[in-house]
Design a protein around this motif. Structure first.
Motif, PDB file in Angstrom:
ATOM      1  N   CYS A  11       0.838  -1.208   0.000  1.00  0.00           N
ATOM      2  CA  CYS A  11       0.000   0.000   0.000  1.00  0.00           C
ATOM      3  C   CYS A  11       0.869   1.253   0.000  1.00  0.00           C
ATOM      4  N   GLY A  12       1.900   1.243   0.845  1.00  0.00           N
ATOM      5  CA  GLY A  12       2.816   2.383   0.880  1.00  0.00           C
ATOM      6  C   GLY A  12       3.532   2.576  -0.443  1.00  0.00           C
ATOM      7  N   GLY A  13       3.905   1.467  -1.082  1.00  0.00           N
ATOM      8  CA  GLY A  13       4.580   1.545  -2.379  1.00  0.00           C
ATOM      9  C   GLY A  13       3.682   2.098  -3.467  1.00  0.00           C
ATOM     10  N   LEU A  14       2.406   1.731  -3.443  1.00  0.00           N
ATOM     11  CA  LEU A  14       1.471   2.242  -4.440  1.00  0.00           C
ATOM     12  C   LEU A  14       1.248   3.741  -4.268  1.00  0.00           C
ATOM     13  N   VAL A  15       1.199   4.187  -3.007  1.00  0.00           N
ATOM     14  CA  VAL A  15       1.033   5.625  -2.750  1.00  0.00           C
ATOM     15  C   VAL A  15       2.242   6.387  -3.268  1.00  0.00           C
ATOM     16  N   LYS A  16       3.434   5.918  -2.910  1.00  0.00           N
ATOM     17  CA  LYS A  16       4.654   6.585  -3.371  1.00  0.00           C
ATOM     18  C   LYS A  16       4.761   6.513  -4.893  1.00  0.00           C
ATOM     19  N   GLY A  17       4.436   5.369  -5.464  1.00  0.00           N
ATOM     20  CA  GLY A  17       4.523   5.189  -6.909  1.00  0.00           C
ATOM     21  C   GLY A  17       3.547   6.065  -7.671  1.00  0.00           C
ATOM     22  N   SER A  18       2.370   6.308  -7.095  1.00  0.00           N
ATOM     23  CA  SER A  18       1.395   7.163  -7.777  1.00  0.00           C
ATOM     24  C   SER A  18       1.891   8.601  -7.854  1.00  0.00           C
ATOM     25  N   ILE A  19       2.624   9.050  -6.820  1.00  0.00           N
ATOM     26  CA  ILE A  19       3.217  10.384  -6.855  1.00  0.00           C
ATOM     27  C   ILE A  19       4.306  10.447  -7.923  1.00  0.00           C
ATOM     28  N   TYR A  20       5.168   9.421  -7.950  1.00  0.00           N
ATOM     29  CA  TYR A  20       6.198   9.363  -8.994  1.00  0.00           C
ATOM     30  C   TYR A  20       5.553   9.395 -10.382  1.00  0.00           C
ATOM     31  N   ALA A  21       4.445   8.676 -10.527  1.00  0.00           N
ATOM     32  CA  ALA A  21       3.783   8.600 -11.829  1.00  0.00           C
ATOM     33  C   ALA A  21       3.247   9.961 -12.261  1.00  0.00           C
ATOM     34  N   LEU A  22       2.660  10.702 -11.313  1.00  0.00           N
ATOM     35  CA  LEU A  22       2.132  12.030 -11.652  1.00  0.00           C
ATOM     36  C   LEU A  22       3.231  12.941 -12.184  1.00  0.00           C
ATOM     37  N   ILE A  23       4.387  12.927 -11.498  1.00  0.00           N
ATOM     38  CA  ILE A  23       5.491  13.785 -11.944  1.00  0.00           C
ATOM     39  C   ILE A  23       6.084  13.252 -13.244  1.00  0.00           C
ATOM     40  N   ALA A  24       6.205  11.924 -13.354  1.00  0.00           N
ATOM     41  CA  ALA A  24       6.799  11.320 -14.548  1.00  0.00           C
ATOM     42  C   ALA A  24       5.995  11.612 -15.801  1.00  0.00           C
TER      43      ALA A  24
END
Length: 302
Positions: A11-24
Motif C-alpha cells: 500500500c505504501g509503495g502504491l502511494v509513493k509510486g502514484s506520486i512518482y507517476a504524476l510527476i513522470a
C-alpha cells in the motif's frame, strides 16, 4: 511470511509510486512531443508545494480549516505552476528549439538551478512544516494499519487525475493535436495544427500534474524545503525511463513499479539503500529492455 506487513508495504509503495507517476507524466509528455528532458520539472513540483503552504497559511489565519483549505491551496498551486510551466517553455526552451540538443539541455539544468535558488532566497533553505489538512476518516479505522486517510486521498486524487488526462488526450481537440504533433510535427503543421500552442499546452498540463503531486506529498510528509524537487524529479525521471520515455501508460507503470520496489527493499532489507534499489532497478531494466517496460525501439531516420 507476515502477509499483513507485506500488504502494508505494498500500500505504501502504491502511494509513493502514484506520486512518482504524476510527476513522470510531465517528463514523458514533453519528451514525447519535442524530444526534450525538462530537468526543471522537479522544481515546478517543489514550487507547487510552497505555493500551497503559503495559501494554506493565509486561509488558516482567515478562519478556514480542513479539506477546504487543501482544495483551495491546491487550486492556487495548480494555477501558479501552470503559469510557471508556460513561462518556462516560452523563455528557456522555445528560443532553442532549432538549436543543437545540448543547448536546451543546458538551459533546462540552468532553469532548474535558478528556480531552486530563487525559492531558497524568497523563502528559506530550511525545512518548513506543512499543516495537516486531511482529517482521519472514521470509515478508515479498520484499515488504518495498512493505509491512512492521507494515503487514500492521494490514491483517489491521482487515479482521477490520470483518468482525466487519458480522456483529455484521447477525446479532446487538444489531445488529438498533441498526438498528431508527437507522431509528425511537420505534417501536423501542414494540416493546420498550431504546434507552438500544443507544446505550450503540454508544458502547462505537465506542470499542473507536478503541482498536484507537490501538494499531495507535502500533505503526507508534513514538511517541505527548496531541495525536495531535485530528488523527486530524479526519481520521476527514472520512472519515466523505466516505463519507456515518451510513453504515457509506461510512465504510470514505471512510477508504480519504482514505488513498490523502493518500499519493499526498504522494508525487508534497509531504508538506507532505498535509492540504491530504485536506480539498481533502472539499470537492470535498461540492460534487459533498453526501451523500457512499455517502450518500443525506434529506428533512427536517415
Amino acid at each position: 511470511m507476515d502477509f499483513d506487513y507485506l500488504f502494508e508495504l505494498l500500500c505504501g509503495g502504491l502511494v509513493k509510486g502514484s506520486i512518482y507517476a504524476l510527476i513522470a507524466l510531465g517528463y514523458t509528455m514533453v519528451y514525447g512531443i519535442i524530444q526534450l528532458i525538462n530537468f526543471a520539472h522537479g522544481e515546478v513540483y517543489m514550487t507547487g508545494a510552497f505555493v500551497a503552504l503559503i495559501v494554506s497559511g493565509v486561509l488558516t489565519l482567515s478562519g478556514y480549516s480542513g479539506l477546504s483549505v487543501l482544495v483551495l491551496a491546491a487550486v492556487v498551486a495548480v494555477v501558479y505552476a501552470a503559469a510557471y510551466g508556460f513561462t518556462l517553455e516560452k523563455i528557456a526552451y522555445r528560443p532553442l528549439r532549432g538549436a543543437p540538443r545540448l543547448s536546451p539541455l543546458i538551459s533546462a539544468i540552468g532553469a532548474s538551478i535558478f528556480l531552486m535558488n530563487y525559492v531558497q532566497l524568497a523563502q528559506t533553505p530550511d525545512f518548513l512544516p506543512f499543516p495537516e489538512l486531511i482529517p482521519e476518516f472514521e470509515f478508515m479505522e479498520a484499515a488504518s494499519r495498512f493505509i491512512s486517510s492521507v494515503d487514500l486521498v492521494i490514491l483517489v486524487v491521482t487515479t482521477l487525475t490520470m483518468v482525466a488526462l487519458t480522456v483529455l488526450i484521447k477525446y479532446t481537440r487538444i489531445g488529438k493535436a498533441m498526438r498528431a504533433t508527437q507522431q509528425d510535427m511537420v505534417m501536423a503543421r501542414l494540416v493546420g495544427v498550431n504546434v507552438d500552442r500544443v507544446i505550450s499546452a503540454t508544458f502547462i498540463i505537465g506542470s499542473v500534474l507536478a503541482a498536484i503531486a507537490g501538494v499531495l506529498i507535502a500533505s503526507r510528509s508534513g514538511q517541505i524545503n527548496a531541495a525536495i524537487g531535485f530528488m523527486a524529479g530524479i526519481k520521476a525521471f527514472t520512472a519515466a525511463v523505466l516505463g519507456g520515455i515518451g510513453n504515457i501508460p509506461g510512465a504510470v507503470l514505471g512510477g508504480l513499479v519504482l514505488g513498490v520496489a523502493e518500499t519493499l527493499g526498504a522494508g525487508y532489507i534497509s531504508s538506507a539503500y532505498e535509492d540504491v534499489f530504485a536506480f539498481g532497478l533502472l539499470v537492470l531494466i535498461l540492460v534487459l529492455r533498453p526501451a523500457g517496460l512499455l517502450g518500443k525501439a525506434v529506428k533512427q531516420k536517415v
